[in-house]
Write a protein that holds these residues in place. Structure first.
Motif, PDB file in Angstrom:
ATOM      1  N   THR A   1       0.963  -1.125  -0.014  1.00  0.00           N
ATOM      2  CA  THR A   1       0.065   0.103  -0.056  1.00  0.00           C
ATOM      3  C   THR A   1       0.819   1.280   0.033  1.00  0.00           C
ATOM      4  O   THR A   1       2.237   1.189  -0.312  1.00  0.00           O
ATOM      5  N   ASP A   2       0.336   2.343   0.367  1.00  0.00           N
ATOM      6  CA  ASP A   2       1.157   3.675   0.591  1.00  0.00           C
ATOM      7  C   ASP A   2       2.226   3.313   1.491  1.00  0.00           C
ATOM      8  O   ASP A   2       2.018   3.177   2.902  1.00  0.00           O
TER       9      ASP A   2
ATOM     10  N   ARG B   1       2.179   4.347   5.385  1.00  0.00           N
ATOM     11  CA  ARG B   1       1.707   3.889   6.313  1.00  0.00           C
ATOM     12  C   ARG B   1       2.221   2.625   6.959  1.00  0.00           C
ATOM     13  O   ARG B   1       1.762   1.294   6.688  1.00  0.00           O
TER      14      ARG B   1
ATOM     15  N   PRO C   1      -4.286   7.614  -0.724  1.00  0.00           N
ATOM     16  CA  PRO C   1      -4.810   6.632  -1.633  1.00  0.00           C
ATOM     17  C   PRO C   1      -4.195   6.878  -2.911  1.00  0.00           C
ATOM     18  O   PRO C   1      -3.701   5.742  -3.611  1.00  0.00           O
TER      19      PRO C   1
ATOM     20  N   TRP D   1      -5.853   1.037  -4.687  1.00  0.00           N
ATOM     21  CA  TRP D   1      -6.834   2.149  -4.854  1.00  0.00           C
ATOM     22  C   TRP D   1      -7.209   2.180  -6.351  1.00  0.00           C
ATOM     23  O   TRP D   1      -8.446   2.649  -6.789  1.00  0.00           O
TER      24      TRP D   1
ATOM     25  N   CYS E   1      -8.044   7.015   5.016  1.00  0.00           N
ATOM     26  CA  CYS E   1      -6.954   6.756   4.800  1.00  0.00           C
ATOM     27  C   CYS E   1      -5.923   7.903   5.195  1.00  0.00           C
ATOM     28  O   CYS E   1      -4.965   7.835   5.955  1.00  0.00           O
TER      29      CYS E   1
ATOM     30  N   ILE F   1      -8.919   4.936   9.041  1.00  0.00           N
ATOM     31  CA  ILE F   1      -9.101   3.333   8.790  1.00  0.00           C
ATOM     32  C   ILE F   1      -7.675   2.678   8.815  1.00  0.00           C
ATOM     33  O   ILE F   1      -6.966   3.528   8.296  1.00  0.00           O
ATOM     34  N   GLY F   2      -7.498   1.397   8.916  1.00  0.00           N
ATOM     35  CA  GLY F   2      -6.322   0.647   8.618  1.00  0.00           C
ATOM     36  C   GLY F   2      -6.367   0.216   7.224  1.00  0.00           C
ATOM     37  O   GLY F   2      -7.459  -0.159   6.687  1.00  0.00           O
TER      38      GLY F   2
ATOM     39  N   LYS G   1      -8.923  -2.624   2.462  1.00  0.00           N
ATOM     40  CA  LYS G   1      -8.518  -3.935   1.724  1.00  0.00           C
ATOM     41  C   LYS G   1     -10.071  -4.858   1.465  1.00  0.00           C
ATOM     42  O   LYS G   1     -10.432  -5.403   0.644  1.00  0.00           O
TER      43      LYS G   1
HETATM   44  S1  SF4 Z   1      -6.140   2.775   3.598  1.00  0.00           S
HETATM   45 FE1  SF4 Z   1      -6.521   1.979   1.585  1.00  0.00          FE
HETATM   46  S2  SF4 Z   1      -5.885   3.493   0.071  1.00  0.00           S
HETATM   47 FE2  SF4 Z   1      -4.914   4.031   2.100  1.00  0.00          FE
HETATM   48  S3  SF4 Z   1      -2.874   3.191   1.840  1.00  0.00           S
HETATM   49 FE3  SF4 Z   1      -4.199   1.697   2.919  1.00  0.00          FE
HETATM   50  S4  SF4 Z   1      -5.110   0.162   1.298  1.00  0.00           S
HETATM   51 FE4  SF4 Z   1      -4.291   2.099   0.456  1.00  0.00          FE
END
Ligand code: SF4
Length: 330
Positions: free
Chosen positions: A221-222, A225, A234, A241, A260, A265-266, A271
């Protein structure tokens, strides 16, 4: 008034994945009410790179099952195997005689193909786009649903049609590409598009729900995070995304984007929303797939009927071409 004709094909190279489904097959299904559609299983293309002859029959059957499971109605669209209509290859020979080798060597897709053959350039591989032009033009198709990476081949097909028309007289239309909204589906590895030749890059159409979830849960993911409490963006999460853009309604997507950016949210939560949407989308496809896989003779019959239906069209085009080229009856 007769409807315009569409031709497209999928190579029987093994696994069908979400990229094939969203990027090609769904678009093909959408076209059947507007056009006269012919969809091929292009086995002569599949043998231009190393392949397993033992697996070929099952691979061809699998593509046919994939087409039908995705919702293609064989009463509305014709499904056929390329090698069951040998006029394709005869027309390819005739087109080869008006095609420059330099042009074929310059096509951007050749480099990618050579990476699959260890650099071995067979005459068949070089002529691949000529056969593709013949696949389309033998039915005088005017619309071709393809991935964006195939655009150079459709332009090449138009050039072949123009060259033939100016040399031997007006015969062929110049077909246009049709892109589905999700024409490029990203690889789960984050690099390039989903491909069956890259392990870990795809969700197979037959993957059970738990496997789909495991694959998405592993997807990067990003990178910002690192912890659940780190906010992200995102737009820096290219795989998940991009799939949300395809699968998740706008309102829900905005909620996820906010979550995000604020770490509300995690990533696993985000996902999960995506996994549920993909699993729900594939559920009816997988149910039909199980039925068809248990009744392969029904699928073979569809292909046999399909080839019988389109062969007269191919024969008529070939006869016209040979006549114009001075190869008609003596
Ligand atoms: S919350 Fe969703 S969009 Fe943001 S980094 Fe995590 S998986 Fe990707």
């Amino acid at each position: 008034m007769s409807r315009e004709r569409v031709f497209s094909g999928i190579q029987p190279t093994g696994i069908l994945h979400l990229g094939n489904y969203l990027g090609a097959i769904k678009g093909m299904v959408e076209l059947v009410d507007r056009y006269e559609c012919i969809y091929g299983i292009v086995d002569y293309h599949a043998i231009t790179v190393p392949y397993d002859p033992q697996a070929m029959p099952a691979n061809k059957l699998n593509v046919a099952i994939g087409y039908l499971a995705a919702g293609l109605d064989p009463q509305k669209a014709t499904l056929m195997v390329q090698s069951d209509v040998p006029e394709h290859t005869e027309l390819a020979w005739l087109f080869g005689c008006i095609t420059s080798v330099n042009k074929l060597e310059d096509l951007p897709t050749l480099k990618d193909k050579l990476s699959q053959t260890g650099g071995f350039l067979s005459a068949g591989l070089l002529n691949y786009p000529v056969l593709q032009a013949a696949d389309i033009l033998i039915y005088k198709a005017t619309v071709v649903p393809v991935g964006r990476d195939q655009e150079a081949h459709i332009e090449f097909t138009r050039e072949v049609a123009r060259k033939f028309n100016t040399t031997y007289g007006e015969t062929f239309p110049e077909p246009v590409s049709y892109y589905t909204p999700a024409a490029v589906v990203p690889s789960l590895t984050g690099e390039g598009k989903m491909s069956k030749s890259i392990p870990g890059s795809y969700i197979a159409l037959t993957d059970p729900p738990e496997v789909i979830w495991e694959k998405l849960a592993r997807t990067l993911t990003d990178p910002a995070r690192v912890r659940r409490s780190d906010p992200g963006e995102p737009e820096k999460c290219p795989v998940i995304w991009t799939l949300h853009l395809i699968y998740t309604p706008e309102e829900k997507r905005q909620e996820l984007a906010r979550g995000c950016r604020t770490a509300g949210i995690g990533c696993l939560e985000c996902k999960r929303v995506l996994a549920d949407a993909i699993i729900a989308d594939l559920a009816p496809v997988q149910e039909r797939w199980r039925h068809l896989a248990a009744h392969p003779d029904e699928v073979r019959e569809v292909l046999r009927e399909g080839a019988a239906r389109v062969r007269p069209i191919a024969q008529a085009t070939l006869a016209e071409v040979k006549e114009k080229m001075g190869l008609g009856k003596i």
